[in-house]
Motif scaffolding. Sequence first.
Motif, PDB file in Angstrom:
ATOM      1  N   ILE A   1       0.848  -1.201   0.000  1.00  9.95           N
ATOM      2  CA  ILE A   1       0.000   0.000   0.000  1.00  9.95           C
ATOM      3  C   ILE A   1       0.888   1.259   0.000  1.00  9.95           C
ATOM      4  CG2 ILE A   1      -1.958  -1.085   1.204  1.00  9.95           C
ATOM      5  CD1 ILE A   1      -0.969   0.412   3.753  1.00  9.95           C
ATOM      6  N   PRO A   2       0.434   2.350  -0.651  1.00 15.11           N
ATOM      7  CA  PRO A   2       1.217   3.588  -0.622  1.00 15.11           C
ATOM      8  C   PRO A   2       1.276   4.166   0.796  1.00 15.11           C
ATOM      9  CG  PRO A   2      -0.822   3.875  -1.886  1.00 15.11           C
ATOM     10  CD  PRO A   2      -0.815   2.462  -1.377  1.00 15.11           C
ATOM     11  N   VAL A   3       2.402   4.767   1.146  1.00 21.28           N
ATOM     12  CA  VAL A   3       2.555   5.315   2.506  1.00 21.28           C
ATOM     13  C   VAL A   3       3.025   6.763   2.417  1.00 21.28           C
ATOM     14  CG1 VAL A   3       3.074   3.069   3.548  1.00 21.28           C
ATOM     15  CG2 VAL A   3       4.958   4.500   2.694  1.00 21.28           C
ATOM     16  N   ASP A   4       2.774   7.532   3.471  1.00 16.29           N
ATOM     17  CA  ASP A   4       3.258   8.918   3.467  1.00 16.29           C
ATOM     18  C   ASP A   4       4.274   9.188   4.573  1.00 16.29           C
ATOM     19  OD1 ASP A   4       1.243   8.683   5.330  1.00 16.29           O
ATOM     20  OD2 ASP A   4       0.025  10.333   4.579  1.00 16.29           O
ATOM     21  N   ALA A   5       4.741   8.155   5.263  1.00 18.22           N
ATOM     22  CA  ALA A   5       5.821   8.319   6.249  1.00 18.22           C
ATOM     23  C   ALA A   5       6.424   6.953   6.547  1.00 18.22           C
ATOM     24  CB  ALA A   5       5.286   8.938   7.538  1.00 18.22           C
ATOM     25  N   VAL A   6       7.665   6.983   7.034  1.00 18.55           N
ATOM     26  CA  VAL A   6       8.342   5.746   7.438  1.00 18.55           C
ATOM     27  C   VAL A   6       8.791   5.917   8.884  1.00 18.55           C
ATOM     28  CG1 VAL A   6      10.459   4.385   7.127  1.00 18.55           C
ATOM     29  CG2 VAL A   6       9.111   5.064   5.127  1.00 18.55           C
ATOM     30  N   ALA A   7       8.568   4.889   9.694  1.00 17.22           N
ATOM     31  CA  ALA A   7       9.015   4.935  11.092  1.00 17.22           C
ATOM     32  C   ALA A   7       9.791   3.657  11.403  1.00 17.22           C
ATOM     33  CB  ALA A   7       7.814   5.075  12.023  1.00 17.22           C
TER      34      ALA A   7
END
Length: 386
Positions: A276-282
């Motif tokens: 799925i597309p994401v808007d942040a990485v942690a």
Amino acid sequence: MELDREDELVLSGEFGDTARMMMEMLVALGKVFGAERMVPIRSAQVSGASYKTIGKYGLEWLNTLKARVAVPTVLNPVGMDRERWREMGISPGFAKKQAEVINAYDRLGVRLECTCTPYYNSITQFGDHIAWSESSAVAYANSVIGARTNREGGPGALAAAVIGKTPFYGLHIIGNRKPGLVFTVDGDAGQDTAWYGALGYLAGKEAGNRIPYFRGIRPGRDQMKALGAAMAASGAVALFHIEGITPDARVFSYDTEHLETIHIGQEAIRSVFSDIPVDAVAIGCPHCSQDELSTAARLLRGKKVKIPVLIFTSGTVKTASKGDVETIERSGARVFTDTCMVVSPCMDNFRAIMVNSGKAFAYVPNMCGALARIGTIRECIDIATA
Ligand code: F3S
């Protein structure tokens, strides 16, 4: 429950109201769980330190306490990096309340090391009795180190820290540490910690609060950290054994013949990964080790991130990894200490977050209100820099 003379004095209020209340809490816990006595502890780790989770009433309660901890005690991650909270987008109002929580613990003598990986900062050994409360730290201490702790609630861990003892029940007793089911797994050679996070996510759901015994895997310490954290999140696992690897499994000969056995195959583990597309990485759940920071630095060297990348670790590990942290931050990614993606409000405004942790994968939807995607650390960096 058998109490010694000193315990009785504490209970009578001889050492003040807070100590009495803490002892009453431990005695009540001991009675509920059938403990016959107390056991001295070597250290404590107290959760309920983020203002996001403890809130107004928890802070009010903390401010009523008047005592000092009797053993080395650290805190779980709080709601912000204590120095760089503005960079995290934390509001001044939240920061003020969080500082009050930290000050309350400081007055109690708790060390302001806010981390779920206290085992990187202090020495905990096989057979030590401790009272830790963050679930991944509990799983690591019991399983990878062979220390003995129940999964304490925040107040229970704080009570044990003040008294220097905890009720002797549950995982403090060797006879209660036997496995309750077996997992057979194949194909772990060279796998990233995210693979172990996905494995733990599946295994925890099957295990519930039973103690798993794994066959067929040979993880390193960071992988075991990921495995235990995920099982503690999707299930209630506080101890696991790995054949030939973890200390209890090597010291005690467990009879696993009669136990339920579940096979977890490659296909099931792969199914946890999505695109799925994401808007942040942690990254950094549990808090990164020096090796994990070094891997992130190697993958980010010479690149620029296009979406927010937040990496979480303890202050001690960050200081020891100065060069890697500089490399990571040159890419635009940020390395924060004292806090994490789940207990801080800093991740609450994203739609979908990519993580390399089975525990974060389980918690992000409820705690951050975002979709979660799990990927290897390489995949996380590739997505962030694409
Ligand atoms: Fe640690 Fe926060 Fe994950 S406390 S285990 S980084 S949810």
